[in-house]
Scaffold this motif. Sequence first.
Motif, PDB file in Angstrom:
ATOM      1  N   ALA A   3       0.841  -1.191   0.000  1.00  0.00           N
ATOM      2  CA  ALA A   3       0.000   0.000   0.000  1.00  0.00           C
ATOM      3  C   ALA A   3       0.874   1.237   0.000  1.00  0.00           C
ATOM      4  N   ALA A   4       0.258   2.375  -0.344  1.00  0.00           N
ATOM      5  CA  ALA A   4       1.000   3.619  -0.417  1.00  0.00           C
ATOM      6  C   ALA A   4       1.206   4.183   0.975  1.00  0.00           C
ATOM      7  N   PRO A   5       2.418   4.028   1.557  1.00  0.00           N
ATOM      8  CA  PRO A   5       2.611   4.438   2.942  1.00  0.00           C
ATOM      9  C   PRO A   5       2.441   5.924   3.163  1.00  0.00           C
ATOM     10  N   GLN A   6       2.618   6.754   2.108  1.00  0.00           N
ATOM     11  CA  GLN A   6       2.503   8.188   2.297  1.00  0.00           C
ATOM     12  C   GLN A   6       1.075   8.603   2.650  1.00  0.00           C
ATOM     13  N   GLN A   7       0.101   7.734   2.454  1.00  0.00           N
ATOM     14  CA  GLN A   7      -1.276   8.064   2.792  1.00  0.00           C
ATOM     15  C   GLN A   7      -1.538   7.910   4.286  1.00  0.00           C
ATOM     16  N   GLY A  35      -1.580  -3.163  11.116  1.00  0.00           N
ATOM     17  CA  GLY A  35      -1.673  -1.974  10.283  1.00  0.00           C
ATOM     18  C   GLY A  35      -3.119  -1.563  10.112  1.00  0.00           C
ATOM     19  N   ILE A  36      -3.336  -0.491   9.369  1.00  0.00           N
ATOM     20  CA  ILE A  36      -4.682  -0.002   9.120  1.00  0.00           C
ATOM     21  C   ILE A  36      -4.919   0.117   7.630  1.00  0.00           C
ATOM     22  N   VAL A  42      -4.568  -3.269   3.957  1.00  0.00           N
ATOM     23  CA  VAL A  42      -4.031  -3.020   5.287  1.00  0.00           C
ATOM     24  C   VAL A  42      -2.515  -3.059   5.173  1.00  0.00           C
ATOM     25  N   ALA A  43      -1.898  -1.892   5.229  1.00  0.00           N
ATOM     26  CA  ALA A  43      -0.442  -1.818   5.160  1.00  0.00           C
ATOM     27  C   ALA A  43       0.135  -2.140   6.532  1.00  0.00           C
ATOM     28  N   ILE A  44       0.944  -3.198   6.627  1.00  0.00           N
ATOM     29  CA  ILE A  44       1.570  -3.572   7.892  1.00  0.00           C
ATOM     30  C   ILE A  44       2.728  -2.615   8.163  1.00  0.00           C
ATOM     31  N   THR A  45       2.556  -1.770   9.170  1.00  0.00           N
ATOM     32  CA  THR A  45       3.546  -0.729   9.451  1.00  0.00           C
ATOM     33  C   THR A  45       4.291  -0.937  10.766  1.00  0.00           C
ATOM     34  N   GLY A 113     -18.276   0.699  13.702  1.00  0.00           N
ATOM     35  CA  GLY A 113     -18.905  -0.446  13.060  1.00  0.00           C
ATOM     36  C   GLY A 113     -18.242  -0.912  11.782  1.00  0.00           C
ATOM     37  N   ARG A 114     -17.106  -0.310  11.413  1.00  0.00           N
ATOM     38  CA  ARG A 114     -16.411  -0.682  10.186  1.00  0.00           C
ATOM     39  C   ARG A 114     -14.978  -1.099  10.495  1.00  0.00           C
ATOM     40  N   ALA A 115     -14.483  -2.056   9.724  1.00  0.00           N
ATOM     41  CA  ALA A 115     -13.102  -2.477   9.899  1.00  0.00           C
ATOM     42  C   ALA A 115     -12.170  -1.354   9.460  1.00  0.00           C
ATOM     43  N   ARG A 116     -11.205  -1.039  10.326  1.00  0.00           N
ATOM     44  CA  ARG A 116     -10.241   0.004  10.009  1.00  0.00           C
ATOM     45  C   ARG A 116      -8.830  -0.584   9.845  1.00  0.00           C
ATOM     46  N   GLY A 117      -8.633  -1.769  10.411  1.00  0.00           N
ATOM     47  CA  GLY A 117      -7.324  -2.387  10.301  1.00  0.00           C
ATOM     48  C   GLY A 117      -7.332  -3.739  10.968  1.00  0.00           C
TER      49      GLY A 117
END
Length: 290
Positions: A3-7, A35-36, A42-45, A113-117
């Motif tokens: 994923a684009a980490p700059q986001q 990650g989120i 979901v970028a693992i950070t 109520g929504r998945a964020r990560g």
Amino acid sequence: MQAAPQQLSADERALVSDAVGDLTRRTGFPVAFGGILCGGEVAITAIRGARTGALDGLAVRPERGLGGRAITELRPRLASDYRTAKQITHDYDRYILGEGIGTLLAVPVVVAGRARGVLYGAAWSQWEVGGVAAAPAVDVAARLGRRLAELDAHDAAAKPTPETPSLPAPTLPPAHQEELRETYAELRRIAASVADGPLRSRLEQVERRLAGLSGMAASTPSEEPPVRLSPRETDVLACAALGATNADVAAQLGLREATVKAYLGAAMAKLDVSTRWAAVAKARRAGILP
């Protein structure tokens, strides 16, 4: 698939890093990462305890792998023997097996109520995971969800107020959402056994009201053409959404297992997906299932 980490903001990265550290301290898992959602993945950070760099660059798509299933179902998922797990896709084996992980727990991070990560706890060998480890992991994920919600509220307050603000779509807590889905599936099973046409119609009206209570379809309008599933295809998919196998669905609906497989295949084809979990997720987005 990175994923684009700059986001990701620095604050978001810091919150995930803190949560992953808490996960290792509170559960005893030797490895933890998370990650989120960012750009549809979901970028693992944040990674703690890894022996290799195999997990570097991991980005998980919803509906794929153990973490993707946890995100889709909004509940923790466990693979006590990851290598042989059959209820998940193995898109990310080169990362997970590359680190030598044998046991993997994935816990969704839920906001409004929504998945964020997703947060992961892992061990290199097969590890007995009970409430001692699972319950703290759920607590850590819930705390991260609350902190992300606070960050969202802070960011929203810092932005100019629009002239005509829109109200967020109503959502249910994850536990209530799961209860609603189980009730919906049970009602479908009852309606399927009713021969009285008018009574079945009344039951179907109740089903539609239950589906509407989730608030999910209204909050994610789709530009795709509507998909129409037959009543039996919907029955089968509603049972599958609760984790039932084809044999379980056949027993619950009084069908042959081969017939269940055919209905499920037809639903997947209409929804243009290749797995039952993807079919469930797409049906929920389309408002077919709660």
